[in-house]
Design a protein around this motif. Structure first.
Motif, PDB file in Angstrom:
ATOM      1  N   ASP A   5      59.469 -29.045  -0.909  1.00  0.00           N
ATOM      2  CA  ASP A   5      59.519 -27.609  -0.656  1.00  0.00           C
ATOM      3  C   ASP A   5      58.249 -27.218   0.102  1.00  0.00           C
ATOM      4  N   VAL A  67      60.549 -21.343  -4.970  1.00  0.00           N
ATOM      5  CA  VAL A  67      61.119 -22.693  -5.065  1.00  0.00           C
ATOM      6  C   VAL A  67      62.604 -22.608  -5.391  1.00  0.00           C
ATOM      7  N   TRP A  70      64.467 -21.558  -2.318  1.00  0.00           N
ATOM      8  CA  TRP A  70      64.516 -22.680  -1.380  1.00  0.00           C
ATOM      9  C   TRP A  70      65.581 -23.688  -1.830  1.00  0.00           C
ATOM     10  N   GLN A  74      69.132 -24.784   0.120  1.00  0.00           N
ATOM     11  CA  GLN A  74      69.522 -26.155   0.421  1.00  0.00           C
ATOM     12  C   GLN A  74      70.912 -26.460  -0.137  1.00  0.00           C
TER      13      GLN A  74
END
Length: 149
Positions: A5, A67, A70, A74
């Protein structure tokens, strides 16, 4: 190959589970190597929904908001990729599925020429880039091959 990350405190490892007919993405804490979350993205049956799970044996762990966003981005990209290639012509789906299972979605630069030769032998030239992108999330240009091969 793990994907870090932006803060480099967590990574995502990914792969394919043949027994589940699903791709998975694992959010891993770099500091202690623990897998915090597992996203499962089915590829055989579009009716099966993706899931996120937590190992119930883990102690409660705080995951920073940035995080988590993120990781979810993904996962969303993986879902979009899997769902998109599943709508291609059946012969392309079969080849992409085989490549993704065999290579778990990643091929290194050294192994790419053999993969490219295999794809070129199996599909018309207009479909080569589509197959490479769907199987590996990379374009032929990423391997030093002209973008449209």
């Amino acid at each position: 190959m793990p994907t870090p990350d932006p803060s480099r405190t967590h990574t995502i490892t990914s792969g394919y589970s043949v027994s589940d007919d699903s791709y998975f993405l694992e959010l891993v804490d770099v500091a202690d190597g623990r897998t915090l979350l597992i996203a499962t993205v089915p590829d055989e049956d579009p009716a099966r929904e993706p899931t996120i799970s937590v190992d119930p044996r883990l102690q409660p762990t705080e995951i920073p908001y940035a995080v988590m966003r993120w990781f979810m981005q993904q996962v969303e990209e993986e879902i979009a990729t899997v769902r998109a290639w599943m709508r291609l012509r059946p012969e392309l789906v079969t080849l992409i599925h085989a490549l993704r299972q065999e290579y778990c979605g990643a091929v290194d630069d050294a192994g790419f020429p053999a993969v490219l030769a295999r794809v070129r032998a199996a599909v018309p030239p207009a479909d080569v880039t589509t197959v490479i992108e769907a199987a590996f999330h990379r374009t032929p240009a990423d391997f030093g091959i002209p973008d449209r091969v």
